[in-house]
Scaffold this active site. Structure first.
Site, mmCIF file in Angstrom:
data_model
loop_
_atom_site.group_PDB
_atom_site.id
_atom_site.type_symbol
_atom_site.label_atom_id
_atom_site.label_comp_id
_atom_site.label_asym_id
_atom_site.label_seq_id
_atom_site.Cartn_x
_atom_site.Cartn_y
_atom_site.Cartn_z
ATOM 1 C CE LYS A 72 -3.809 2.017 2.756
ATOM 2 N NZ LYS A 72 -4.667 1.806 3.952
ATOM 3 C CB SER A 147 -7.953 3.796 3.035
ATOM 4 O OG SER A 147 -7.104 3.210 4.008
ATOM 5 C CB SER A 171 -8.121 1.013 6.037
ATOM 6 O OG SER A 171 -8.837 2.212 5.945
HETATM 7 N N1 GLN Z 1 -12.476 4.118 6.590
HETATM 8 C C1 GLN Z 1 -11.955 4.590 7.834
HETATM 9 C C2 GLN Z 1 -11.721 6.066 7.779
HETATM 10 O O1 GLN Z 1 -12.162 6.643 6.850
HETATM 11 C C3 GLN Z 1 -10.759 3.815 8.199
HETATM 12 C C4 GLN Z 1 -9.518 4.339 7.645
HETATM 13 C C5 GLN Z 1 -8.375 3.442 7.935
HETATM 14 O O2 GLN Z 1 -8.518 2.413 8.590
HETATM 15 N N2 GLN Z 1 -7.206 3.855 7.492
HETATM 16 O O3 GLN Z 1 -11.149 6.645 8.638
#
Ligand code: GLN
Length: 477
Positions: A72, A147, A171
């Site tokens: 990532k 994400s 994420s």
């Molecule tokens: N989707 C979550 C957010 O928007 C989690 C993000 C993450 O785990 N990096 O914060």
């Protein structure tokens, strides 16, 4: 991955052939999927040649030496850009590798490239990347989740055999569920955050994403371990793969929290997850209802804390030290212009919200309050883990939604309704596919365990995976 490792060790396949195969897949299919932000053909082939030479000399660095991986793009890698999918870091090259990347290299894994994400890992759909959207390989009109959407889509589409993601509120698990793969958020402190671009340092963890539980466990064993450069890294972090897996779950108590099955959960999702719970019972586990009463506040608590920590962590992008600098008349104008042009909408929203919840006049009402609720959520889990070994829930309330469908940020945030609890409490959590909905979209089941019980999740996950396959084969899923 054992099969690939076996083929490499017997010389049936070489690392160069493997890497070429995946590069070919990327060339032919990533145009429509958009999983990668950067592909390092040269670097990956060079590492593959070195891996093959080590094999020929009878000195592989690990059983997985030569099996490529995707990373990532918020994890630092020497020789490849690390952009966090932000304009702020366009073309930024880190002078050092993240600890996890060093570990992958020490195990001999060639890195295929860097995968797409929501800008600075803020989002649940990968639509907030400053570069391009990533599409769900199961339905190109839908999001892969986020994400870590690029890593999830890459593995699901077979563009990489496995990948690293990061999980602050869900994420790794939410995109893994949307793409029908396995994703694992380790116990906080088990994997070093050195070289991970920080979102919310009290919750961020790097973890594996793979097609099977066994593969995820193998990749986890390569990245887990203490690191003096991360002060939150735990001394007992190292993870050794088990020699043998038990063939049942006799003596394991599984808790099913009612709070995770009502309110907003798609019927088909709840039904498939309940079917998975039945299979765990069939494996000998004792299933009992439990309650995590404060989990309904998880998303509000998470959002208060993630914005607060992000606003502080992202203060470093000032146009002086990293990435973008917009020329202006004086320093103050330069900071302002750089941050105005460098950050996207969601990042700005979070910096503003986070700054607000931390202001002198409001931090007690918001930030401090969220810290207290976090303690209550953690206590709920402590209580639960006195009664049960595992907690089973849906990973997400729904299956993958359409690109562009969630315009309201609150709706987007609710994707993490069931995943954020594990981040707030720091416990490990695994998601794995447990069937599909009527549209053929994957559904994920989440297993949580107590701190440092990561191994139990993999054991239960492997057994459940096998049981799910058998149930599927006879049309019972
Ligand atoms: N989707 C979550 C957010 O928007 C989690 C993000 C993450 O785990 N990096 O914060």
């Amino acid at each position: 991955m054992n099969e690939l490792a076996q083929k490499l060790s017997t010389g049936q396949v070489t690392s160069v052939e493997l890497v070429e195969y995946y590069l070919d897949q990327i060339r032919s299919r990533d145009g429509e999927i958009g999983a990668f932000l950067h592909v390092d053909e040269q670097g990956a082939l060079e590492s593959a040649r070195a891996a093959d030479a080590r094999r020929r000399a009878g000195r592989p660095l690990s059983p997985w030496d030569g099996i490529p991986v995707a990373v990532k793009d918020n994890i630092c890698t020497v020789g490849m850009p690390t952009t966090c999918a932000s304009r702020m870091l366009r073309g930024y090259y880190s002078p050092f590798d993240a600890e996890v990347v060093e570990r992958l290299k020490q195990a001999g894994l060639p890195i295929l490239g860097k995968t797409n994400l929501d800008e600075f890992a803020m989002g649940s759909s990968t639509e907030y990347s400053a570069y391009h959207v990533t599409r769900n390989p199961h339905d190109l009109s839908r999001v892969p989740g986020g994400s870590s959407g690029g890593s999830a889509a890459a593995v699901a589409a077979g563009l990489a055999p496995w990948a690293l993601g990061t999980d602050t509120g869900g994420s790794i698990r939410q995109p893994a569920a949307f793409c029908g793969i396995v994703g694992f958020k380790p116990t906080y402190g088990r994997v070093s955050r050195w070289g991970l671009v920080a979102l919310a340092s009290s919750m961020d963890q790097i973890g594996p994403m793979a097609a099977t539980v066994e593969d995820a466990e193998a990749l986890f064993s390569l990245i887990a371990g203490g690191d003096h450069r991360d002060s939150t890294s735990a001394p007992q972090a190292e993870y050794v793969l088990p020699e043998e897996i038990p063939d049942c779950l006799e003596g394991v108590r599984v808790g099913v929290p009612e709070e995770f099955f009502g309110n907003g959960v798609a019927e088909e999702v709840a039904a498939k997850v309940k079917a998975a719970v039945k299979l765990l019972e069939g494996l000998g586990a004792e299933v009992r209802p439990i309650s995590l009463p404060h989990s309904t506040y998880a998303i509000d608590t998470y959002l208060t804390l993630v914005t607060a920590e992000a606003s502080s962590n992202l203060a470093r992008y000032d146009g002086v030290r990293y990435g973008l600098r917009v020329a202006a008349a004086d320093a103050a104008a330069m900071f302002k212009q750089t941050r105005t042009q460098g950050f996207g909408h969601e990042v700005k929203r979070r910096i503003m919200l986070g700054t607000y919840v931390l202001t002198a006049s409001h931090h007690e009402a918001y930030y401090q309050q969220a810290c207290k609720v976090r303690a209550l959520i953690t206590q709920d889990l402590e209580n639960a883990f006195r009664q049960v070994h595992l907690i089973v829930t849906p990973t997400t309330p729904s299956t993958a939604f359409r690109i562009g469908e969630k315009q309201d940020p609150l709706q987007m945030y609710l994707s993490d309704q069931f995943t954020a609890t594990a981040n707030l409490a720091g416990v490990p959590a695994l998601t794995m596919p447990c069937g599909r909905d009527k549209l053929g979209l994957p559904i994920g089941v989440q297993l949580m365990a107590d701190h440092f019980q990561d191994g139990l999740l993999f054991t239960a996950g492997r057994l459940l995976e096998r049981a799910l396959k058998e149930a599927e084969a006879v049309g019972q899923l």
